[in-house]
Design a protein around this motif. Structure first.
Motif, PDB file in Angstrom:
ATOM      1  N   LYS A  98      37.051  57.206 -14.997  1.00  0.00           N
ATOM      2  CA  LYS A  98      37.764  57.387 -16.259  1.00  0.00           C
ATOM      3  C   LYS A  98      38.330  58.802 -16.269  1.00  0.00           C
ATOM      4  O   LYS A  98      37.586  59.791 -16.298  1.00  0.00           O
ATOM      5  N   ILE A  99      39.664  58.902 -16.209  1.00  0.00           N
ATOM      6  CA  ILE A  99      40.300  60.217 -16.182  1.00  0.00           C
ATOM      7  C   ILE A  99      40.624  60.659 -17.613  1.00  0.00           C
ATOM      8  O   ILE A  99      40.998  59.836 -18.459  1.00  0.00           O
ATOM      9  N   GLU A 100      40.460  61.960 -17.848  1.00  0.00           N
ATOM     10  CA  GLU A 100      40.765  62.482 -19.177  1.00  0.00           C
ATOM     11  C   GLU A 100      41.456  63.832 -19.073  1.00  0.00           C
ATOM     12  O   GLU A 100      41.100  64.653 -18.219  1.00  0.00           O
ATOM     13  N   ASP A 119      52.907  68.259  -9.923  1.00  0.00           N
ATOM     14  CA  ASP A 119      53.378  68.281  -8.533  1.00  0.00           C
ATOM     15  C   ASP A 119      52.488  67.510  -7.556  1.00  0.00           C
ATOM     16  O   ASP A 119      52.994  66.773  -6.720  1.00  0.00           O
ATOM     17  N   PRO A 120      51.168  67.666  -7.595  1.00  0.00           N
ATOM     18  CA  PRO A 120      50.344  66.963  -6.599  1.00  0.00           C
ATOM     19  C   PRO A 120      50.189  65.473  -6.872  1.00  0.00           C
ATOM     20  O   PRO A 120      49.617  64.760  -6.041  1.00  0.00           O
ATOM     21  N   CYS A 121      50.689  65.002  -7.989  1.00  0.00           N
ATOM     22  CA  CYS A 121      50.502  63.583  -8.322  1.00  0.00           C
ATOM     23  C   CYS A 121      51.600  62.745  -7.680  1.00  0.00           C
ATOM     24  O   CYS A 121      52.674  62.558  -8.256  1.00  0.00           O
ATOM     25  N   ILE A 122      51.326  62.218  -6.499  1.00  0.00           N
ATOM     26  CA  ILE A 122      52.348  61.444  -5.788  1.00  0.00           C
ATOM     27  C   ILE A 122      52.560  60.070  -6.423  1.00  0.00           C
ATOM     28  O   ILE A 122      53.518  59.381  -6.086  1.00  0.00           O
ATOM     29  N   ASP A 123      51.697  59.688  -7.316  1.00  0.00           N
ATOM     30  CA  ASP A 123      51.861  58.402  -8.001  1.00  0.00           C
ATOM     31  C   ASP A 123      52.669  58.532  -9.284  1.00  0.00           C
ATOM     32  O   ASP A 123      52.852  57.543 -10.000  1.00  0.00           O
ATOM     33  N   ASP A 124      53.152  59.754  -9.558  1.00  0.00           N
ATOM     34  CA  ASP A 124      53.970  60.000 -10.745  1.00  0.00           C
ATOM     35  C   ASP A 124      53.282  59.498 -12.015  1.00  0.00           C
ATOM     36  O   ASP A 124      53.919  58.901 -12.888  1.00  0.00           O
ATOM     37  N   ALA A 125      51.993  59.769 -12.086  1.00  0.00           N
ATOM     38  CA  ALA A 125      51.212  59.276 -13.222  1.00  0.00           C
ATOM     39  C   ALA A 125      51.136  60.279 -14.367  1.00  0.00           C
ATOM     40  O   ALA A 125      50.576  59.970 -15.407  1.00  0.00           O
ATOM     41  N   ILE A 126      51.683  61.501 -14.134  1.00  0.00           N
ATOM     42  CA  ILE A 126      51.643  62.507 -15.188  1.00  0.00           C
ATOM     43  C   ILE A 126      53.067  62.780 -15.646  1.00  0.00           C
ATOM     44  O   ILE A 126      53.916  63.199 -14.876  1.00  0.00           O
ATOM     45  N   SER A 127      53.312  62.513 -16.913  1.00  0.00           N
ATOM     46  CA  SER A 127      54.643  62.775 -17.463  1.00  0.00           C
ATOM     47  C   SER A 127      54.499  63.714 -18.650  1.00  0.00           C
ATOM     48  O   SER A 127      53.447  63.769 -19.301  1.00  0.00           O
ATOM     49  N   LYS A 135      50.887  63.860 -20.316  1.00  0.00           N
ATOM     50  CA  LYS A 135      50.080  62.658 -20.563  1.00  0.00           C
ATOM     51  C   LYS A 135      49.826  61.983 -19.227  1.00  0.00           C
ATOM     52  O   LYS A 135      50.687  61.980 -18.345  1.00  0.00           O
ATOM     53  N   ILE A 136      48.671  61.377 -19.084  1.00  0.00           N
ATOM     54  CA  ILE A 136      48.349  60.637 -17.858  1.00  0.00           C
ATOM     55  C   ILE A 136      48.488  59.146 -18.119  1.00  0.00           C
ATOM     56  O   ILE A 136      47.909  58.613 -19.065  1.00  0.00           O
ATOM     57  N   ASP A 137      49.289  58.497 -17.292  1.00  0.00           N
ATOM     58  CA  ASP A 137      49.478  57.049 -17.386  1.00  0.00           C
ATOM     59  C   ASP A 137      48.358  56.372 -16.585  1.00  0.00           C
ATOM     60  O   ASP A 137      48.378  56.367 -15.354  1.00  0.00           O
ATOM     61  N   LYS A 140      49.229  53.858 -13.811  1.00  0.00           N
ATOM     62  CA  LYS A 140      49.702  54.372 -12.518  1.00  0.00           C
ATOM     63  C   LYS A 140      48.627  55.164 -11.775  1.00  0.00           C
ATOM     64  O   LYS A 140      48.643  55.248 -10.551  1.00  0.00           O
ATOM     65  N   CYS A 141      47.733  55.777 -12.511  1.00  0.00           N
ATOM     66  CA  CYS A 141      46.739  56.690 -11.914  1.00  0.00           C
ATOM     67  C   CYS A 141      45.743  55.931 -11.045  1.00  0.00           C
ATOM     68  O   CYS A 141      45.180  54.926 -11.461  1.00  0.00           O
ATOM     69  N   THR A 142      45.540  56.440  -9.829  1.00  0.00           N
ATOM     70  CA  THR A 142      44.571  55.845  -8.898  1.00  0.00           C
ATOM     71  C   THR A 142      43.233  56.577  -8.905  1.00  0.00           C
ATOM     72  O   THR A 142      42.343  56.242  -8.131  1.00  0.00           O
ATOM     73  N   ASN A 143      43.116  57.601  -9.747  1.00  0.00           N
ATOM     74  CA  ASN A 143      41.916  58.458  -9.768  1.00  0.00           C
ATOM     75  C   ASN A 143      41.720  59.182  -8.438  1.00  0.00           C
ATOM     76  O   ASN A 143      40.588  59.425  -8.021  1.00  0.00           O
ATOM     77  N   CYS A 144      42.830  59.540  -7.787  1.00  0.00           N
ATOM     78  CA  CYS A 144      42.724  60.222  -6.494  1.00  0.00           C
ATOM     79  C   CYS A 144      42.101  61.607  -6.616  1.00  0.00           C
ATOM     80  O   CYS A 144      41.568  62.142  -5.646  1.00  0.00           O
ATOM     81  N   GLY A 145      42.209  62.233  -7.781  1.00  0.00           N
ATOM     82  CA  GLY A 145      41.526  63.499  -8.018  1.00  0.00           C
ATOM     83  C   GLY A 145      42.309  64.744  -7.661  1.00  0.00           C
ATOM     84  O   GLY A 145      41.806  65.856  -7.869  1.00  0.00           O
ATOM     85  N   PHE A 146      43.530  64.617  -7.162  1.00  0.00           N
ATOM     86  CA  PHE A 146      44.269  65.810  -6.720  1.00  0.00           C
ATOM     87  C   PHE A 146      44.691  66.733  -7.870  1.00  0.00           C
ATOM     88  O   PHE A 146      44.934  67.912  -7.649  1.00  0.00           O
ATOM     89  N   CYS A 147      44.791  66.192  -9.076  1.00  0.00           N
ATOM     90  CA  CYS A 147      45.228  67.038 -10.189  1.00  0.00           C
ATOM     91  C   CYS A 147      44.100  67.897 -10.749  1.00  0.00           C
ATOM     92  O   CYS A 147      44.359  68.854 -11.468  1.00  0.00           O
ATOM     93  N   LEU A 148      42.861  67.583 -10.423  1.00  0.00           N
ATOM     94  CA  LEU A 148      41.744  68.304 -11.044  1.00  0.00           C
ATOM     95  C   LEU A 148      41.672  69.758 -10.613  1.00  0.00           C
ATOM     96  O   LEU A 148      41.655  70.674 -11.434  1.00  0.00           O
ATOM     97  N   THR A 157      39.451  65.874 -16.094  1.00  0.00           N
ATOM     98  CA  THR A 157      38.170  65.441 -15.526  1.00  0.00           C
ATOM     99  C   THR A 157      38.255  63.958 -15.180  1.00  0.00           C
ATOM    100  O   THR A 157      39.008  63.202 -15.790  1.00  0.00           O
ATOM    101  N   ILE A 158      37.472  63.559 -14.195  1.00  0.00           N
ATOM    102  CA  ILE A 158      37.299  62.122 -13.909  1.00  0.00           C
ATOM    103  C   ILE A 158      35.802  61.858 -13.910  1.00  0.00           C
ATOM    104  O   ILE A 158      35.048  62.475 -13.140  1.00  0.00           O
ATOM    105  N   LYS A 159      35.390  60.972 -14.782  1.00  0.00           N
ATOM    106  CA  LYS A 159      33.982  60.602 -14.822  1.00  0.00           C
ATOM    107  C   LYS A 159      33.798  59.273 -14.112  1.00  0.00           C
ATOM    108  O   LYS A 159      34.619  58.366 -14.231  1.00  0.00           O
TER     109      LYS A 159
HETATM  110  S1  SF4 Z   1      44.033  61.466 -10.419  1.00  0.00           S
HETATM  111 FE1  SF4 Z   1      45.702  61.354  -8.849  1.00  0.00          FE
HETATM  112  S2  SF4 Z   1      47.033  59.643  -9.528  1.00  0.00           S
HETATM  113 FE2  SF4 Z   1      45.713  60.217 -11.288  1.00  0.00          FE
HETATM  114  S3  SF4 Z   1      46.949  61.687 -12.478  1.00  0.00           S
HETATM  115 FE3  SF4 Z   1      45.644  62.904 -11.079  1.00  0.00          FE
HETATM  116  S4  SF4 Z   1      46.921  63.246  -9.226  1.00  0.00           S
HETATM  117 FE4  SF4 Z   1      47.883  61.550 -10.417  1.00  0.00          FE
END
Ligand code: SF4
Ligand code: SF4
Ligand code: SF4
Length: 162
Positions: A98-100, A119-127, A135-137, A140-148, A157-159
């Motif tokens: 769960k990303i917040e 920039d690091p969100c290659i899934d374009d989940a942050i607009s 805002k995080i969509d 689209k978000c895969t919870n990859c964690g690169f934005c943290l 955060t991702i719980k």
């Molecule tokens: S966790 Fe990954 S996909 Fe989700 S918003 Fe962050 S960078 Fe983008």
């Protein structure tokens, strides 16, 4: 081929108390109950050694988790093949969690321009709404964690899901 729910013959549960932090578990498993049943916390834990990002760590209960304070997951697939339990599924490039985004901490939401997470969100989940208010969509978000790690305000955060 990865295991399915019908292959479950034995059940395994983590030794988690009520106060245990919900950690984020490995990718390629869309059902945490499957991870709990199949990850046997095997002796060698090869998933730890093969991770190119070096983010697979072992918690106090001996269970692997993703340490997003270090890096994000590239979905490189490397953790799938060496796992002796054959349950991680390459067709499921996602991470349960769960990303917040905490708007009270976020610089942009508080009128200081910042695009560090975008920039690091290659899934374009942050607009961004206008120049501010990211805002995080979650669709689209895969919870990859690169934005943290890149967030200077420590606002994302991702719980894990208990
Ligand atoms: S966790 Fe990954 S996909 Fe989700 S918003 Fe962050 S960078 Fe983008
Ligand atoms: S997919 Fe690759 S980067 Fe992600 S956890 Fe597995 S080994 Fe690490
Ligand atoms: S290799 Fe598989 S069974 Fe062993 S600790 Fe990692 S995920 Fe669990």
């Amino acid at each position: 081929m990865a295991k399915s729910r019908r292959d479950i013959f034995t059940s395994f549960s983590f030794t988690q108390g009520e106060d245990v932090e919900a950690k984020v578990r490995l990718p390629y498993c869309d059902d945490l109950s499957l991870f709990q049943k199949y990850c046997t916390q095997c002796t060698d834990k090869p998933c730890v050694d093969v991770c190119e990002q070096e983010i697979i760590k072992i918690d106090d209960s001996g269970v692997p988790y993703l340490a997003f304070d270090l890096q994000g997951c590239t979905f490189c697939d490397d953790c799938i093949e060496p796992c002796p339990e054959d349950f991680l599924d390459a067709t499921l490039p996602t991470i349960q969690g769960k990303i917040e985004l905490n708007i009270l901490k976020c610089f942009s939401w508080n009128q200081t321009m910042c695009f560090s997470c975008k920039d690091p969100c290659i899934d374009d989940a942050i607009s961004f709404i206008g120049l501010f208010r990211p805002k995080i969509d979650e669709e689209k978000c895969t919870n990859c964690g690169f934005c943290l790690k890149v967030c200077p305000a420590d606002a994302i955060t991702i719980k894990g899901l208990l």
